[in-house]
Motif scaffolding. Structure first.
Motif, PDB file in Angstrom:
ATOM      1  N   TYR A 174       3.800  -1.679  -5.292  1.00 57.15           N
ATOM      2  CA  TYR A 174       3.414  -0.386  -5.870  1.00 57.15           C
ATOM      3  C   TYR A 174       4.585   0.582  -5.756  1.00 57.15           C
ATOM      4  CZ  TYR A 174      -1.201  -2.433  -5.365  1.00 57.15           C
ATOM      5  OH  TYR A 174      -2.271  -3.285  -5.443  1.00 57.15           O
ATOM      6  N   VAL A 184       1.460   3.586  -8.595  1.00 55.63           N
ATOM      7  CA  VAL A 184       1.011   2.598  -9.580  1.00 55.63           C
ATOM      8  C   VAL A 184       1.524   1.207  -9.225  1.00 55.63           C
ATOM      9  CG1 VAL A 184       0.837   4.264 -11.468  1.00 55.63           C
ATOM     10  CG2 VAL A 184       3.003   3.063 -11.081  1.00 55.63           C
ATOM     11  N   SER A 185       0.753   0.206  -9.647  1.00 59.96           N
ATOM     12  CA  SER A 185       1.173  -1.180  -9.488  1.00 59.96           C
ATOM     13  C   SER A 185       2.316  -1.480 -10.440  1.00 59.96           C
ATOM     14  CB  SER A 185       0.002  -2.119  -9.746  1.00 59.96           C
ATOM     15  OG  SER A 185      -0.640  -1.820 -10.966  1.00 59.96           O
ATOM     16  N   ARG A 186       3.127  -2.464 -10.073  1.00 56.90           N
ATOM     17  CA  ARG A 186       4.249  -2.832 -10.925  1.00 56.90           C
ATOM     18  C   ARG A 186       3.770  -3.389 -12.266  1.00 56.90           C
ATOM     19  NH1 ARG A 186       8.822  -1.693 -11.393  1.00 56.90           N
ATOM     20  NH2 ARG A 186      10.104  -3.497 -10.897  1.00 56.90           N
ATOM     21  N   CYS A 226       1.138  -2.918 -15.234  1.00 57.55           N
ATOM     22  CA  CYS A 226       0.167  -2.052 -15.885  1.00 57.55           C
ATOM     23  C   CYS A 226      -0.557  -2.902 -16.929  1.00 57.55           C
ATOM     24  CB  CYS A 226       0.879  -0.875 -16.548  1.00 57.55           C
ATOM     25  SG  CYS A 226      -0.154   0.145 -17.619  1.00 57.55           S
ATOM     26  N   TYR A 229       7.219   3.953 -17.338  1.00 58.01           N
ATOM     27  CA  TYR A 229       6.534   2.659 -17.412  1.00 58.01           C
ATOM     28  C   TYR A 229       6.797   2.064 -18.781  1.00 58.01           C
ATOM     29  CZ  TYR A 229       2.153   4.488 -19.676  1.00 58.01           C
ATOM     30  OH  TYR A 229       1.203   5.037 -20.506  1.00 58.01           O
ATOM     31  N   ARG A 285      11.099  -6.104 -15.050  1.00 56.69           N
ATOM     32  CA  ARG A 285      10.696  -5.893 -13.644  1.00 56.69           C
ATOM     33  C   ARG A 285      11.875  -5.525 -12.767  1.00 56.69           C
ATOM     34  NH1 ARG A 285       9.698 -11.232 -10.502  1.00 56.69           N
ATOM     35  NH2 ARG A 285      11.995 -11.032 -10.457  1.00 56.69           N
ATOM     36  N   ASP A 320       9.311   2.006 -13.196  1.00 57.98           N
ATOM     37  CA  ASP A 320       8.311   2.044 -12.130  1.00 57.98           C
ATOM     38  C   ASP A 320       7.199   1.024 -12.344  1.00 57.98           C
ATOM     39  OD1 ASP A 320       9.613   4.294 -10.914  1.00 57.98           O
ATOM     40  OD2 ASP A 320       8.741   5.545 -12.485  1.00 57.98           O
ATOM     41  N   SER A 321       6.830   0.780 -13.602  1.00 56.01           N
ATOM     42  CA  SER A 321       5.751  -0.152 -13.909  1.00 56.01           C
ATOM     43  C   SER A 321       5.993  -0.723 -15.299  1.00 56.01           C
ATOM     44  CB  SER A 321       4.392   0.554 -13.854  1.00 56.01           C
ATOM     45  OG  SER A 321       3.325  -0.352 -14.014  1.00 56.01           O
TER      46      SER A 321
END
Length: 317
Positions: A3, A13-15, A17, A197, A219, A225-226
């Motif tokens: 995250y 946020v999680s990597r 989405c 993101y 990634r 960020d995501s």
């Protein structure tokens, strides 16, 4: 699952989405229960970030999934609208809140901004979103775009918290520049505190045959960020979450996902320009009634047609 904080928003946020477009009526058209269950699976593997838009007509799936999940505070929801007037954006925000059963929409974005001029034209809608942020109706304000010029412009705008740009290793879908120019813009925006993101890591489905390479490329960018990715099966949810979250992928799962049946889809907003027909090496496309028609038996899923379409009207799903 890893995250990260989304820029300076304070939102974690999680990597991965979950891009909810793919489960809705414009693409897979899953039943309500089936689509909500797929979102629930994403929650189970650590995904806490959902991306949708007014256009996608997927609010009912999210509403049901959130109701069944029962822990709204841990889930981050982003929506987008093409509205450019104050009154239009007010209606969009209220549709999102009612449609998803939310008091607060975490992120609300101006959808698909094309230039700095477009941003200026959407100023009344942006100002309304800023007011919504001040009132707590949304937590952060942003833009989505296929254009590096918009990322550069948004990086300079104090009102913008989050940017949702096209990023994939080929640069597929970036309308005004190559991938190097887009990455330079994104890097600068992130350095200036904007949450980033990414969208289209698989090039609208045209890079699915190199999914691992494509996902790992985005990634591993330190200023992203995501990564928003669309899925339509539980195996794809698990596979993408493992790659984007930095986990180990079972070879059997990788083979299973690689073997999922795919097909070419022409989106409803296609204008019938015919570029896709001209570049198809298999002769699988022809125009009929002003729209491309796919001969699925001839289609080899090479993705050349998608690469020729700057509007993402053609996808492999």
């Amino acid at each position: 699952m890893e995250y990260r904080l989304l820029g300076r928003t304070g939102i974690r946020v999680s990597r991965m989405c979950f891009g909810v477009l793919t489960i809705g009526p414009l693409q897979a058209n899953l039943g309500l229960a089936q689509g909500a269950a797929l979102i629930q699976k994403a929650f189970e593997v650590g995904v806490n970030f959902l991306d949708t838009a007014e256009l996608y007509r997927t609010y009912p799936y999210i509403r049901r999934a959130l109701r069944e999940h029962g822990n709204r505070d841990r889930i981050v929801v982003a929506s987008k609208s093409y509205a450019y007037t104050r009154s239009g954006m007010r209606k969009s925000v209220e549709r999102a809140r009612r449609g998803m059963g939310l008091d607060t929409v975490d992120l609300f974005l101006l959808h698909e901004q094309e230039s700095a001029l477009t941003l200026r034209g959407h100023r009344p809608a942006l100002e309304y979103l800023v007011e919504c942020r001040d009132k707590g109706l949304v937590r952060a304000v942003g833009v989505s775009t296929h254009c590096a010029a918009v990322v550069w412009a948004a990086a300079e705008m104090e009102e913008i918290d989050v940017i949702h740009p096209v990023i994939n290793y080929t640069g597929l879908g970036i309308r005004d520049a190559g991938i190097k120019e887009m990455l330079a813009a994104v890097r600068t925006a992130h350095q200036r505190g904007k949450g980033i993101y990414a969208m289209k890591p698989l090039g609208g489905g045209n890079l699915v045959r190199e999914a691992r390479r494509a996902l790992e490329f985005v990634r591993d960018l330190p200023y992203v960020d995501s990564v928003a990715v669309g899925v339509r099966t539980e195996d794809e949810v698990v596979y993408d979450a493992l790659i984007l979250g930095g986990g180990e992928v079972d070879p059997a799962l990788a083979c299973k996902v690689a073997g999922c049946e795919k097909r070419l889809l022409v989106e409803t907003w296609c204008r019938g320009c015919g570029r896709c027909v001209k570049v198809c090496p298999a002769g699988a496309l022809h125009l009929e009634g002003g729209r491309p028609v796919v001969d699925q038996e001839k289609c080899v899923l090479c993705g050349y047609c998608g690469a020729a379409c700057n509007e993402f009207c053609i996808r492999i799903v």
